[in-house]
Write a protein that holds these residues in place. Structure first.
Motif, PDB file in Angstrom:
ATOM      1  N   SER A 139       9.327  17.525 -38.733  1.00 53.33           N
ATOM      2  CA  SER A 139       9.564  16.823 -37.382  1.00 53.33           C
ATOM      3  C   SER A 139      10.430  15.746 -37.289  1.00 53.33           C
ATOM      4  O   SER A 139      10.637  15.027 -38.316  1.00 53.33           O
ATOM      5  CB  SER A 139       8.421  16.419 -36.826  1.00 53.33           C
ATOM      6  N   ARG A 140      11.534  15.588 -36.584  1.00 51.00           N
ATOM      7  CA  ARG A 140      12.286  14.424 -36.230  1.00 51.00           C
ATOM      8  C   ARG A 140      12.004  13.584 -34.915  1.00 51.00           C
ATOM      9  O   ARG A 140      12.871  12.715 -34.375  1.00 51.00           O
ATOM     10  CB  ARG A 140      13.794  14.947 -36.126  1.00 51.00           C
ATOM     11  N   THR A 141      10.982  13.934 -34.250  1.00 49.54           N
ATOM     12  CA  THR A 141      10.408  13.304 -33.235  1.00 49.54           C
ATOM     13  C   THR A 141       9.309  12.566 -33.314  1.00 49.54           C
ATOM     14  O   THR A 141       8.425  12.555 -34.022  1.00 49.54           O
ATOM     15  CB  THR A 141      10.303  14.296 -31.835  1.00 49.54           C
ATOM     16  N   THR A 159       5.926  18.639 -41.778  1.00 43.75           N
ATOM     17  CA  THR A 159       6.360  19.419 -40.428  1.00 43.75           C
ATOM     18  C   THR A 159       7.887  19.732 -40.232  1.00 43.75           C
ATOM     19  O   THR A 159       8.108  20.317 -39.340  1.00 43.75           O
ATOM     20  CB  THR A 159       5.708  18.764 -39.235  1.00 43.75           C
ATOM     21  N   LYS A 170       3.821  13.075 -42.777  1.00 40.64           N
ATOM     22  CA  LYS A 170       3.805  13.896 -41.536  1.00 40.64           C
ATOM     23  C   LYS A 170       4.910  14.616 -41.343  1.00 40.64           C
ATOM     24  O   LYS A 170       5.166  15.844 -41.079  1.00 40.64           O
ATOM     25  CB  LYS A 170       3.168  13.370 -40.365  1.00 40.64           C
ATOM     26  N   ASP A 171       6.026  13.705 -41.204  1.00 42.75           N
ATOM     27  CA  ASP A 171       7.583  14.231 -41.155  1.00 42.75           C
ATOM     28  C   ASP A 171       7.921  15.304 -42.260  1.00 42.75           C
ATOM     29  O   ASP A 171       8.604  16.208 -41.843  1.00 42.75           O
ATOM     30  CB  ASP A 171       8.299  13.005 -40.852  1.00 42.75           C
TER      31      ASP A 171
END
Length: 312
Positions: A87-89, A85, A81-82
């Motif tokens: 994302s880092r959260t 996307t 997923k990271d």
């Protein structure tokens, strides 16, 4: 305190992957997870669906792919997923859940391999007592005891963590575990550190002592045998199992100790931490290299291929 101290969203340190390698990394992670799912599910279904494999050794072995699926599913979907996307959260509750199942996986690997070593010790060193000692009822009690011990020690570990107030939201690690989550706490964590050290030391001492002692006794018993084929099979099996077990122990020990030294490389610690996942190796080493399981798997695929060829 930082600006995100009251936020339920954590900011995690991710690997700094160049933009041109994100897609290859995403494909590699996705393919790895698919292989892990396929190999471990095949091993589980092979043991469950074949009554001839409902024996003590295979009933204990069945827990290993189940544990591997728990560990890989706790980490790899989040990594995929990271990567997709950027994302880092991560939600704090999701981070705690990931850490909980990663610790279940780590403890499960150690104790399940210890139970497997015990079973092989009885089978090879005390063959006349095997059918009396290792009954299915005894094996089920052993498996239940293993999972109960794992759940109790990990639940206590996270109870001690979650009772503490959190005042930070930046996690300097690419995945969540108990030591990383403790860095978000701004009160005294002495009790947590003592419990963690005692738990690690005692579990490692018990597991390492049992595995090394039992496999040493197995090797001695087999080398005393006059049958050369028995010696070769025992040496190959025990050596392979010991190498994998010792590799896991070394990687796990490095990861644990790295949290105790502030000057340890963050990237090296993160990389070594992800290497504690051998769920692609376990089905091959402990499953497909076992003749009975390998024959059942090959028979299944040959049957499917013959049916497909007949339909075409």
């Amino acid at each position: 305190m930082d600006n995100l101290s009251i936020s339920s969203v954590l900011v995690l340190h991710r690997f700094d992957i160049p933009s041109e390698t994100v897609i290859p990394a995403f494909l590699f992670a996705s393919l790895s997870y698919m292989i892990i799912l396929f190999c471990n599910l095949i091993l589980i279904l092979t043991i469950v669906l074949n009554k001839s494999l409902h024996q003590p050794m295979y009933l204990i072995l069945l827990n290993l792919p189940i544990n591997d699926l728990i560990g890989s599913s706790a980490l790899l979907p989040q990594v995929i997923k990271d990567l997709s996307t950027g994302s880092r959260t991560m939600q704090y509750s999701a981070c705690v859940a990931q850490a909980f199942f990663l610790h279940i996986y780590a403890a499960g690997t150690v104790f399940i391999l210890s139970a497997m070593a015990y079973d092989r010790y009885i089978a090879i060193c005390c063959p006349l007592k095997y059918n009396t000692v290792m009954t299915n009822a005894h094996v089920m009690k052993l498996i239940t005891l293993v999972w109960c011990v794992i759940l109790v020690i990990i639940v206590v570990l996270f109870y001690l963590l979650l009772r503490l107030p959190r005042c930070r939201s930046i996690l300097t690690n690419p995945y969540c575990d108990n030591p990383s989550l403790l860095t978000l706490v701004c009160v005294d964590t002495t009790i947590n550190n003592i419990y963690g050290l005692v738990l690690t030391a005692s579990s490692q001492a018990i597991a390492n002592g049992m595995v090394l002692y039992t496999y040493l006794q197995i090797l001695v018993a087999c080398f005393r045998s006059r049958r050369s084929d028995t010696k070769a099979k025992a040496l190959q099996t025990c050596a392979t199992h010991l190498i994998v077990f010792l590799l896991l122990e070394c990687l796990g020990l490095f990861t644990i100790l790295s949290y105790r030294f502030n000057n340890s490389s963050l990237h090296l610690r993160s990389f070594m931490g992800t290497l504690i996942f051998p769920p692609t190796l376990n089905p091959i080493i402990y499953g497909l290299k076992t003749k009975e399981i390998r024959d059942k798997v090959l028979h299944f695929f040959r049957k499917k291929m013959s049916v497909s060829a007949f339909m075409w």
